[in-house]
Scaffold this motif. Structure first.
Motif, short mmCIF file in Angstrom:
data_model
loop_
_atom_site.label_atom_id
_atom_site.label_comp_id
_atom_site.label_asym_id
_atom_site.label_seq_id
_atom_site.Cartn_x
_atom_site.Cartn_y
_atom_site.Cartn_z
N VAL A 206 0.84 -1.20 0.00
CA VAL A 206 0.00 0.00 0.00
C VAL A 206 0.87 1.24 0.00
N ASN A 207 1.89 1.25 0.84
CA ASN A 207 2.82 2.39 0.90
C ASN A 207 3.52 2.60 -0.45
N GLN A 208 3.92 1.51 -1.08
CA GLN A 208 4.58 1.60 -2.38
C GLN A 208 3.65 2.17 -3.44
N LEU A 209 2.40 1.69 -3.45
CA LEU A 209 1.43 2.15 -4.44
C LEU A 209 1.12 3.64 -4.26
N VAL A 210 1.00 4.07 -3.02
CA VAL A 210 0.72 5.49 -2.76
C VAL A 210 1.91 6.35 -3.19
N ASN A 211 3.13 5.89 -2.90
CA ASN A 211 4.32 6.62 -3.35
C ASN A 211 4.31 6.83 -4.86
N VAL A 212 4.04 5.75 -5.58
CA VAL A 212 4.04 5.80 -7.04
C VAL A 212 2.90 6.68 -7.55
N ALA A 213 1.72 6.55 -6.92
CA ALA A 213 0.55 7.33 -7.36
C ALA A 213 0.78 8.83 -7.19
N LEU A 214 1.27 9.23 -6.03
CA LEU A 214 1.45 10.66 -5.78
C LEU A 214 2.60 11.23 -6.62
N TYR A 215 3.68 10.48 -6.77
CA TYR A 215 4.79 10.96 -7.59
C TYR A 215 4.32 11.19 -9.03
N ASN A 216 3.60 10.20 -9.58
CA ASN A 216 3.16 10.32 -10.97
C ASN A 216 2.03 11.32 -11.15
N SER A 217 1.24 11.53 -10.11
CA SER A 217 0.25 12.60 -10.16
C SER A 217 0.94 13.94 -10.41
N ASP A 218 2.09 14.12 -9.78
CA ASP A 218 2.84 15.37 -9.94
C ASP A 218 3.62 15.44 -11.25
N TYR A 219 4.18 14.30 -11.70
CA TYR A 219 5.21 14.38 -12.74
C TYR A 219 4.94 13.61 -14.04
N LEU A 220 3.95 12.72 -14.08
CA LEU A 220 3.73 11.95 -15.30
C LEU A 220 3.31 12.87 -16.44
N SER A 221 3.95 12.71 -17.59
CA SER A 221 3.67 13.56 -18.74
C SER A 221 2.34 13.22 -19.37
N GLY A 222 1.77 14.18 -20.07
CA GLY A 222 0.56 13.93 -20.83
C GLY A 222 0.81 12.92 -21.95
N GLY A 223 -0.21 12.13 -22.25
CA GLY A 223 -0.08 11.10 -23.27
C GLY A 223 0.62 9.84 -22.81
N LYS A 224 0.88 9.73 -21.49
CA LYS A 224 1.57 8.57 -20.94
C LYS A 224 0.59 7.69 -20.14
N TYR A 225 0.72 6.38 -20.34
CA TYR A 225 -0.09 5.40 -19.60
C TYR A 225 0.87 4.38 -19.01
N LEU A 226 1.26 4.65 -17.77
CA LEU A 226 2.35 3.92 -17.14
C LEU A 226 1.85 2.70 -16.37
N LYS A 227 2.60 1.60 -16.53
CA LYS A 227 2.30 0.37 -15.79
C LYS A 227 3.36 0.15 -14.72
#
Length: 229
Positions: A206-227
């Motif tokens: 859960v901690n890992q998923l939240v880390n990834v979710a919040l980081y990518n909420s801030d920084y994932l570029s448009g047009g990207k669908y990350l797995k």
């Protein structure tokens, strides 16, 4: 709200929408016809149907309040008072849903009514949502987003909402699910998304998923669908 009140409110909103937003009125009329022959007691016994109807009533009421404002400036001012996720939902995804032809809606309406809707990952999603709030982020959850748009949560921390799908499907099976998810997001013109696959045996997932979710909420570029697994 009692079952009879829910049905009465749906009828009232349909009538109101008919003079404000014809596409919303059409979608509400479709939902009205779906539940009109169900007796109040039977509707009360269908908690997922009731929960969906309450969400639609809430969202439609807010949308109609905004669209009833006399000028675009006043409508924009209402949107400006919302959080980034609320603005994304009411300003983009919710109107996209009722303005579009939703090929999945007919199928999942049947599943909700038959009691076949199974929120397998619901406890995990709730834990993730709670952790996001504790870290000063925010989340949004809707049946429409989940069942039509392959989005379990919309999350945001710094003003950039991100659509997330969460699954415990094994690595060898989740590629097909990932492809379907990606195609769904593109079909709704959702600009970026995160597909999170977790191993329930990992005590820290859960901690890992939240880390990834919040980081990518801030920084994932448009047009990207990350797995992320």
């Amino acid at each position: 709200m009692q079952a009879k009140e829910i049905k009465d409110q749906l009828k009232s909103l349909t009538l109101q929408a008919s003079s404000i937003d014809h596409n919303l009125a059409r979608r509400l009329d479709e939902i009205n016809r779906w539940v009109k022959d169900i007796k109040p007691g039977s509707l009360t016994a269908k908690p997922f149907v009731t929960a969906f109807l309450l969400e639609v009533i809430t969202d439609s009421t807010i949308w109609l309040i905004i669209k009833s404002l006399p000028s675009e400036e006043e409508q924009k001012a209402k949107f400006d008072l919302m959080t980034p996720i609320e603005r994304y939902w009411y300003g983009y995804l919710f109107p996209r849903w009722f303005n579009a032809s939703d090929s999945k809606f007919y199928i999942w309406k049947q599943k909700l009514m038959a009691g076949e809707f199974n929120q397998v990952d619901n406890d995990i999603i709730r834990s993730i949502a709670q952790d996001i709030v504790q870290r000063e982020g925010s989340f949004w959850q809707r049946y429409i987003a989940d069942l039509s748009m392959a989005t379990d949560l919309i999350v945001s921390r710094n003003n950039q909402p991100l659509c997330i799908q969460i699954t415990s499907v094994s690595e060898e099976l989740n590629h097909q699910k990932y492809e379907a998810w990606q195609n769904t997001l593109r079909s709704w013109e959702i600009d970026r998304g995160l597909f999170l696959s977790y191993n329930p045996k990992d005590a820290n997932f859960v901690n890992q998923l939240v880390n990834v979710a919040l980081y990518n909420s801030d920084y994932l570029s448009g047009g990207k669908y990350l797995k992320f697994s």
